[in-house]
Motif scaffolding. Structure first.
Motif, PDB file in Angstrom:
ATOM      1  N   LEU A  13       5.829  -6.073  -9.753  1.00 13.61           N
ATOM      2  CA  LEU A  13       4.715  -5.280  -9.228  1.00 13.61           C
ATOM      3  C   LEU A  13       3.737  -4.809 -10.302  1.00 13.61           C
ATOM      4  N   SER A  14       4.082  -4.941 -11.559  1.00 13.62           N
ATOM      5  CA  SER A  14       3.341  -4.267 -12.635  1.00 13.62           C
ATOM      6  C   SER A  14       1.845  -4.582 -12.663  1.00 13.62           C
ATOM      7  N   SER A  15       1.426  -5.765 -12.276  1.00 14.47           N
ATOM      8  CA  SER A  15      -0.011  -6.076 -12.325  1.00 14.47           C
ATOM      9  C   SER A  15      -0.750  -5.627 -11.068  1.00 14.47           C
ATOM     10  N   PHE A  16      -0.032  -4.997 -10.127  1.00 11.79           N
ATOM     11  CA  PHE A  16      -0.646  -4.558  -8.866  1.00 11.79           C
ATOM     12  C   PHE A  16      -0.539  -3.055  -8.653  1.00 11.79           C
ATOM     13  N   ILE A  17      -0.430  -2.299  -9.730  1.00 12.59           N
ATOM     14  CA  ILE A  17      -0.186  -0.859  -9.630  1.00 12.59           C
ATOM     15  C   ILE A  17      -1.327  -0.060 -10.251  1.00 12.59           C
ATOM     16  N   THR A  18      -1.667   1.039  -9.593  1.00 15.29           N
ATOM     17  CA  THR A  18      -2.591   2.010 -10.154  1.00 15.29           C
ATOM     18  C   THR A  18      -1.989   3.401  -9.956  1.00 15.29           C
ATOM     19  N   TYR A  19      -2.415   4.323 -10.790  1.00 16.72           N
ATOM     20  CA  TYR A  19      -1.904   5.696 -10.749  1.00 16.72           C
ATOM     21  C   TYR A  19      -3.025   6.709 -10.614  1.00 16.72           C
ATOM     22  N   ASP A  20      -4.231   6.284 -10.230  1.00 17.97           N
ATOM     23  CA  ASP A  20      -5.380   7.179 -10.354  1.00 17.97           C
ATOM     24  C   ASP A  20      -5.695   8.058  -9.140  1.00 17.97           C
ATOM     25  N   THR A  21      -4.901   8.009  -8.082  1.00 14.59           N
ATOM     26  CA  THR A  21      -5.108   8.914  -6.953  1.00 14.59           C
ATOM     27  C   THR A  21      -4.069  10.025  -7.066  1.00 14.59           C
ATOM     28  N   SER A  22      -4.425  11.108  -7.736  1.00 11.02           N
ATOM     29  CA  SER A  22      -3.449  12.128  -8.131  1.00 11.02           C
ATOM     30  C   SER A  22      -2.657  12.715  -6.963  1.00 11.02           C
ATOM     31  N   ARG A  23      -3.257  12.817  -5.776  1.00 12.04           N
ATOM     32  CA  ARG A  23      -2.525  13.417  -4.653  1.00 12.04           C
ATOM     33  C   ARG A  23      -1.288  12.595  -4.255  1.00 12.04           C
ATOM     34  N   TYR A  24      -1.241  11.330  -4.632  1.00  8.21           N
ATOM     35  CA  TYR A  24      -0.084  10.492  -4.311  1.00  8.21           C
ATOM     36  C   TYR A  24       1.060  10.658  -5.306  1.00  8.21           C
ATOM     37  N   PHE A  25       0.857  11.447  -6.350  1.00  9.69           N
ATOM     38  CA  PHE A  25       1.863  11.537  -7.400  1.00  9.69           C
ATOM     39  C   PHE A  25       2.357  12.957  -7.619  1.00  9.69           C
ATOM     40  N   GLN A  26       2.261  13.775  -6.601  1.00  8.68           N
ATOM     41  CA  GLN A  26       2.773  15.134  -6.674  1.00  8.68           C
ATOM     42  C   GLN A  26       4.222  15.141  -6.201  1.00  8.68           C
ATOM     43  N   GLU A  27       4.962  16.111  -6.666  1.00  9.59           N
ATOM     44  CA  GLU A  27       6.345  16.334  -6.239  1.00  9.59           C
ATOM     45  C   GLU A  27       7.250  15.124  -6.450  1.00  9.59           C
ATOM     46  N   MET A  28       7.124  14.478  -7.595  1.00  9.79           N
ATOM     47  CA  MET A  28       8.030  13.386  -7.933  1.00  9.79           C
ATOM     48  C   MET A  28       9.317  13.968  -8.501  1.00  9.79           C
ATOM     49  N   ILE A  29      10.416  13.244  -8.323  1.00  8.41           N
ATOM     50  CA  ILE A  29      11.694  13.689  -8.884  1.00  8.41           C
ATOM     51  C   ILE A  29      11.956  12.947 -10.195  1.00  8.41           C
ATOM     52  N   ALA A  30      12.873  13.445 -10.981  1.00 13.42           N
ATOM     53  CA  ALA A  30      13.094  12.948 -12.347  1.00 13.42           C
ATOM     54  C   ALA A  30      13.496  11.479 -12.406  1.00 13.42           C
ATOM     55  N   ILE A  31      14.205  10.977 -11.415  1.00 12.69           N
ATOM     56  CA  ILE A  31      14.674   9.584 -11.447  1.00 12.69           C
ATOM     57  C   ILE A  31      13.721   8.619 -10.751  1.00 12.69           C
ATOM     58  N   GLU A  32      12.529   9.095 -10.419  1.00 11.10           N
ATOM     59  CA  GLU A  32      11.604   8.305  -9.598  1.00 11.10           C
ATOM     60  C   GLU A  32      10.492   7.643 -10.405  1.00 11.10           C
ATOM     61  N   TRP A  33      10.195   6.402 -10.023  1.00 13.39           N
ATOM     62  CA  TRP A  33       8.954   5.742 -10.413  1.00 13.39           C
ATOM     63  C   TRP A  33       8.155   5.567  -9.123  1.00 13.39           C
ATOM     64  N   ARG A  34       6.829   5.747  -9.201  1.00  7.42           N
ATOM     65  CA  ARG A  34       5.965   5.599  -8.025  1.00  7.42           C
ATOM     66  C   ARG A  34       4.641   4.977  -8.442  1.00  7.42           C
ATOM     67  N   GLY A  35       4.077   4.135  -7.580  1.00 12.81           N
ATOM     68  CA  GLY A  35       2.780   3.536  -7.858  1.00 12.81           C
ATOM     69  C   GLY A  35       2.032   3.208  -6.578  1.00 12.81           C
ATOM     70  N   GLN A  36       0.704   3.176  -6.682  1.00 13.86           N
ATOM     71  CA  GLN A  36      -0.139   2.769  -5.552  1.00 13.86           C
ATOM     72  C   GLN A  36      -0.496   1.298  -5.757  1.00 13.86           C
ATOM     73  N   ILE A  37      -0.413   0.525  -4.688  1.00 15.61           N
ATOM     74  CA  ILE A  37      -0.721  -0.899  -4.759  1.00 15.61           C
ATOM     75  C   ILE A  37      -2.224  -1.108  -4.750  1.00 15.61           C
ATOM     76  N   GLN A  38      -2.663  -2.006  -5.647  1.00 15.99           N
ATOM     77  CA  GLN A  38      -4.048  -2.476  -5.612  1.00 15.99           C
ATOM     78  C   GLN A  38      -4.026  -3.972  -5.933  1.00 15.99           C
ATOM     79  N   SER A  39      -4.924  -4.714  -5.314  1.00 14.78           N
ATOM     80  CA  SER A  39      -4.986  -6.157  -5.536  1.00 14.78           C
ATOM     81  C   SER A  39      -5.596  -6.459  -6.894  1.00 14.78           C
ATOM     82  N   SER A  40      -5.635  -7.725  -7.248  1.00 18.11           N
ATOM     83  CA  SER A  40      -6.201  -8.111  -8.545  1.00 18.11           C
ATOM     84  C   SER A  40      -7.702  -7.834  -8.612  1.00 18.11           C
ATOM     85  N   THR A  41      -8.351  -7.624  -7.461  1.00 20.16           N
ATOM     86  CA  THR A  41      -9.773  -7.250  -7.432  1.00 20.16           C
ATOM     87  C   THR A  41      -9.958  -5.751  -7.182  1.00 20.16           C
TER      88      THR A  41
END
Length: 190
Positions: A13-41
């Protein structure tokens, strides 16, 4: 925004991930990885296709008959298709425990259907994985006689690939055009 987790995205998934919508990354737990999907465009609006069954009683995708769940996202503008999750390929169980006949895996393609939830078929997508296994402490258990990490398939991987792809839980949420967020996938994988 940079990756808010101490874990890296799964390699597939690494080439299809973005982290720039901050509201999607609140309240994460210590063992968690999270990412928003975006296409190559950089598209973030997707139709979701899956093989499995949508269990309305629990509002989740589950295996259908003998077919392990597989989920794709398709960019609504470019039709680029991204494999989000394949129970037969991704996570700890697929790496070390569960094997499927190739005929079963190929037959799933004929069973793929489009997701429609509450009359909507275009979504933003969040994916997340939990890492409960401390591979640094337990590395010896994963080494073969040649001190290599060998998967059930016979493939040899690196320690970094094990840590990124050997997650023991995978989840996926979809967000509709009204901002309603719903969990679609939750699998324990170890």
């Amino acid at each position: 925004m940079k990756n808010p987790s101490t874990y890296q995205a799964p390699t597939y998934l690494s080439s299809f991930i973005t982290y720039d919508t901050s509201r999607y990354f609140q309240e994460m737990i210590a063992i968690e990885w999270r990412g928003q999907i975006q296409s190559s465009t950089q598209g973030r609006r997707f139709k979701i296709y899956y093989c499995g069954e949508y269990a309305a009683d629990i509002n989740l995708l589950v295996d259908q008959d003998d077919f392990p769940v597989v989920v794709y996202a398709e960019d609504v503008e470019t039709q680029e298709r991204i494999l989000l999750f394949d129970y037969a390929k991704h996570g700890y169980n697929a790496m070390f425990c569960d094997e499927y006949e190739e005929e079963v895996l190929q037959a799933r393609e004929g069973k793929v259907q489009e997701l429609i939830l509450n009359g909507e078929n275009v979504f933003e997508v969040l994916v997340y994985a939990y890492h409960n296994i401390d591979y640094d402490d337990e590395m010896e258990e994963f080494l073969n006689e040649e001190n290599e990490i060998e998967l059930l398939s016979g493939e040899i991987i690196t320690e970094n690939e094990l840590k990124r792809n050997g997650f023991d839980f995978f989840g996926m949420d979809v967000i509709d055009s009204n901002g309603n967020r719903q969990t679609l996938v939750e699998f324990e994988l170890a």
